[in-house]
Enzyme design. Structure first.
Site, PDB file in Angstrom:
ATOM      1  N   SER A 140      -4.920  -8.424 -10.043  1.00  0.00           N
ATOM      2  CA  SER A 140      -3.751  -9.299  -9.987  1.00  0.00           C
ATOM      3  C   SER A 140      -3.700 -10.087 -11.276  1.00  0.00           C
ATOM      4  CB  SER A 140      -3.860 -10.269  -8.796  1.00  0.00           C
ATOM      5  OG  SER A 140      -2.893 -11.306  -8.859  1.00  0.00           O
ATOM      6  N   TYR A 153      -8.820 -15.946  -3.180  1.00  0.00           N
ATOM      7  CA  TYR A 153      -8.018 -14.918  -3.842  1.00  0.00           C
ATOM      8  C   TYR A 153      -8.220 -14.966  -5.348  1.00  0.00           C
ATOM      9  CZ  TYR A 153      -3.993 -11.975  -4.974  1.00  0.00           C
ATOM     10  OH  TYR A 153      -3.191 -10.964  -5.445  1.00  0.00           O
ATOM     11  N   LYS A 157     -10.205 -11.958  -7.400  1.00  0.00           N
ATOM     12  CA  LYS A 157      -9.412 -11.153  -8.324  1.00  0.00           C
ATOM     13  C   LYS A 157      -9.969 -11.244  -9.751  1.00  0.00           C
ATOM     14  CE  LYS A 157      -6.523  -9.295  -5.463  1.00  0.00           C
ATOM     15  NZ  LYS A 157      -6.541  -7.838  -5.203  1.00  0.00           N
TER      16      LYS A 157
END
Length: 271
Positions: A140, A153, A157
């Site tokens: 991401s 998250y 990532k």
């Protein structure tokens, strides 16, 4: 790498970017195992593929964070089509909001990072022996720029980007190619989860992504992935402005952090 006559595994393939990758890989001439925690969702994608390319894809239900199920997935691909040439580690989870808790950290680490590591543990020895293989990591832009809203998250990532980079550095001279996909907004369930959570940080996370650039379709992203694979390009940035942001971050880290704090405050004020 040209995808014609290759065998590919796509995880998180029951929709979103994974489903689009599976369909596009088949269009390029690959045979694909569409893997998802929800086998019915994977089958929907395969049924769509079968309408134009019969026999080119099969559905497989698996938790691709589980080492035994990863091994079983690779075995299923080999049984159906032959040795795996391409592994698209696309399955991902959002990780909740704020600092998270033990459960959200464990899940995010397992799916967003360890699933990639465990797949590589199965495939890299095979690929070294064959002298070729391609690992596609869906990370991401949050792995380059951080993510307002969710620590699990953002951190996992970043780790996914780091692992993909390590693979490319360590095995690139031995025939293993790696691409790392780092988009911003893509129209998927994860994108909208924050605004539907009722949590101010979750809503801010969605607004951060949707206000920073265009929200792309999964099909547009899949097209760019295939083009990057043709060129054996490591970093895939469907949103080109991410590169400018990344350069600004590296040029003055303290200024970047201050700017992100101001941006977060403005997003929270909108809620």
């Amino acid at each position: 790498m040209q995808l014609k006559d290759t065998v590919a595994v796509v995880t998180g393939g029951g929709g979103g970017i994974g489903g689009a990758l599976a369909e596009r890989f088949v269009r390029e001439g690959a045979r694909v195992v569409v893997v998802d925690l929800d086998p019915a969702a994977a089958q929907v994608v395969v049924d769509r593929i079968e309408q134009t390319a019969p026999g080119s894809a099969i559905a497989h239900g698996a938790d691709v964070a589980d080492p035994d199920q990863i091994a079983a997935t690779v075995a299923r691909a080999e049984e159906a089509f032959g040795p795996v040439d391409v592994y698209a580690a696309n399955a991902g989870v959002g990780g909740g909001h704020g600092l998270g808790d033990e459960g959200s950290w464990s899940l995010a680490l397992d799916v967003n990072l360890r699933a990639h590591v465990r797949a590589a543990e199965v495939l890299v020895p095979r690929w070294l022996e064959a002298g070729r293989g391609y690992f596609v990591s869906t990370a991401s832009a949050a792995g380059l720029l951080t993510q307002i809203g969710s620590a699990p998250y953002a951190v996992t990532k970043h780790a996914a980007v780091g692992f993909a980079e390590w693979l490319a550095v360590t095995y690139g001279d031995r025939g293993i190619r790696v691409s790392c996909l780092c988009p911003m907004g893509v129209e998927t369930a994860i994108l909208r989860a924050g605004e539907q959570s009722g949590d101010p940080l979750g809503a801010a996370a969605t607004r951060a992504v949707t206000s920073a650039g265009d929200v792309l379709s999964p099909e547009t992203v899949a097209e760019q992935v295939v083009a990057a694979m043709d060129d054996e390009q490591f970093l895939i940035l469907p949103h080109p402005q991410v590169l400018d942001m990344y350069r600004q971050k590296g040029a003055d880290y303290d200024r970047w952090v201050r700017g992100m704090r101001r941006y977060q405050a403005s997003l929270l004020a909108q809620g």
